[in-house]
Design an enzyme around this catalytic site. Structure first.
Site, short mmCIF file in Angstrom:
data_model
loop_
_atom_site.label_atom_id
_atom_site.label_comp_id
_atom_site.label_asym_id
_atom_site.label_seq_id
_atom_site.Cartn_x
_atom_site.Cartn_y
_atom_site.Cartn_z
N CYS A 282 0.20 -0.20 -3.62
CA CYS A 282 1.45 -0.52 -2.91
C CYS A 282 1.59 -2.02 -2.69
O CYS A 282 2.08 -2.47 -1.65
CB CYS A 282 1.53 0.24 -1.59
SG CYS A 282 1.66 2.03 -1.80
N ALA A 283 1.13 -2.79 -3.67
CA ALA A 283 1.28 -4.25 -3.67
C ALA A 283 1.50 -4.67 -5.12
O ALA A 283 0.77 -5.49 -5.67
CB ALA A 283 0.05 -4.92 -3.08
#
Length: 470
Positions: free
Chosen positions: A376-377
């Site tokens: 999630c980056a």
């Protein structure tokens, strides 16, 4: 260098007791092994003390704030005392508010809903999506990934110098990267923000479980973090800091608890007077157990001694990094370089392996739980891997034909390499043996290969139960 941790080094402190420390899991190669939970960056196991505190309170469960009964009054006291405990844990200033939310993501979305309409937000591309994406109604400036802490400060200062000096501005920055574990220069960034008339919010989701966080000392305006990364159960979070923007904003949720007074008008409408306290953004029946568990975790970490916990974790970080450095095929991902201070979060790729395949083998053959994907980056991982924004990659295993292995990062057939990495993360509850097992497993998988065949199923790489060992 051996990854066996010497007895003298172990004496700093023992791992804190956590739930699940004795859980065993089956191995695809036969037998069972104690599960090595090395995915703390996603969710840390709950501390045993936290669970015991929650269990002790559970029989006295009651609705808070307006109940006349004994249990409701007891629960209200517990809820508000938990707010005080969190404020103390964070070093809040007297005028700061502590608002209870569902998570870091919820906290930052709450703040995003409260920023003034003409606010300009500055956020690095290196942020977790919880920090990168909530600012939909603001003017957002995305800053390129810095390669040193000093460059991070310089990049922010240049961007702030070019902004409209008369409008409100907000800087959003992580305290510790959820991909590399590297610590960011939060105090220096706060000074730069304030020098240019901007405010700053600290995403402490990965920092608070590993390091003391003091709002006053860091001079940040807000701090956000999640209970499930701070050794508490799922479903609770915190936004703490300045009250003015939050008091001026419409309630995050409209409903009971947020309203002080509601009355019908003669024209048939409704007039509402909202609370100016933290209750303004805590509508509905709150998650009392979740709030209490966060407070319990804060107290437990303080009682254990953060200095001792940090020192022990740094030993584990050193062991993992030294062990991975002995494997030439392993590349550890980093923005700031090998000497940068970091918490117990390390991401890497292995030459010749798809990261989902490698993570699946760690789980199935060694009982080790890590994470694979983009964490999630996405922009940060793409930057660290030097990929094009259009390169295929996602959180989880890449797609493959049924029964086929996901493609390796290094594709000898000349196909498009797939984008994902492996993340190992640990903390106050991690036994030495889990670290030793992890490093041994990495070395064995790289040198000897997996012992089992794997396939892609519903987007995940899993052991092929219908085949024999390789």
């Amino acid at each position: 260098m051996s990854v066996v941790i010497a007895a003298a080094e172990r004496s700093i402190c023992s791992p804190l007791p956590v739930l699940g420390k004795d859980v065993t899991v089956p191995l695809v190669t036969g037998g069972e092994v104690t599960y090595a939970a090395l995915d703390y960056a996603a969710s840390a196991p709950a501390l045993q003390r936290v669970w015991d505190d929650v269990a002790a309170y559970a029989p006295y469960y009651g609705s808070v704030h307006r109940g006349a009964g004994y249990l409701s009054q007891l629960s209200t006291d517990l809820f508000e005392n938990s707010r005080k405990a969190v404020a103390e844990f964070l070093g809040c200033r007297a005028e700061d508010q502590v608002i209870f939310t569902r998570s870091t993501t919820d906290s930052l979305n709450l703040l995003a809903a409260a920023v003034p309409a003409d606010c300009q937000v500055f956020v690095y591309e290196t942020e977790h999506h919880a920090s990168l994406l909530p600012w939909r109604d603001a003017r957002v400036t995305y800053l390129n990934a810095p390669r040193t802490p000093a460059q991070a400060v310089e990049t922010l200062e240049r961007a702030l110098a070019d902004r409209d000096p008369y409008g409100p501005a907000l800087v959003c920055v992580t305290g510790a990267s959820n991909v590399t574990g590297e610590l960011w220069p939060v105090k220096e960034l706060a000074a730069a923000a304030h020098a240019h008339g901007a405010r700053i919010v600290l995403d402490a989701a990965q920092l608070a479980p590993h390091h003391p966080v003091d709002i006053d000392e860091l001079d940040v305006d807000w701090v956000a973090f999640s209970g499930h990364k701070l050794y508490a159960p799922f479903g609770s979070g915190v936004l703490a800091g300045r009250a003015d923007w939050l008091q001026d904003a419409e309630p995050y949720l409209a409903g009971g608890g947020a309203s002080r007074k509601v009355a019908r008008r003669t024209d048939g409408g409704v007039d509402v007077e909202w609370h100016s306290t933290a209750a303004r953004h805590e509508a509905g029946s709150p998650n009392v157990i979740g709030v209490y568990s966060i407070a319990s975790a804060c107290k437990a970490l303080t009682a254990a001694g953060f200095d001792r916990l940090v020192a022990r974790e740094q030993q584990l970080v050193t062991r993992v990094r030294e062990g991975l450095a002995e494997v030439p095929q392993v590349k550890v991902l980093s923005l700031f370089g090998d000497d940068a201070p970091r918490v117990g979060v390390i991401s890497f790729v292995v030459e010749g392996w798809n990261s989902s395949h490698f993570a699946a083998a760690l789980s199935a053959e060694y009982g080790i739980g890590v994470r694979d994907g983009l964490f999630c980056a996405h922009p940060l991982v793409r930057t660290l891997l030097g990929s094009d924004p259009q390169d295929p990659g996602e959180c989880g295993a890449p797609e493959a034909e049924p029964g086929e292995l996901p493609q390796s990062r290094t594709d000898s057939t000349g196909g498009t390499p797939l984008l994902n990495a492996i993340r190992v993360s640990f903390g106050a509850g991690t036994p030495d043996e889990h670290i030793e097992r992890f490093v041994r497993a990495v070395k064995e998988l790289v040198s000897e290969g997996a012992q089992w065949k794997y396939r892609t199923e519903d987007g995940r790489c899993v052991p092929d139960r219908g085949t024999a060992q390789v």
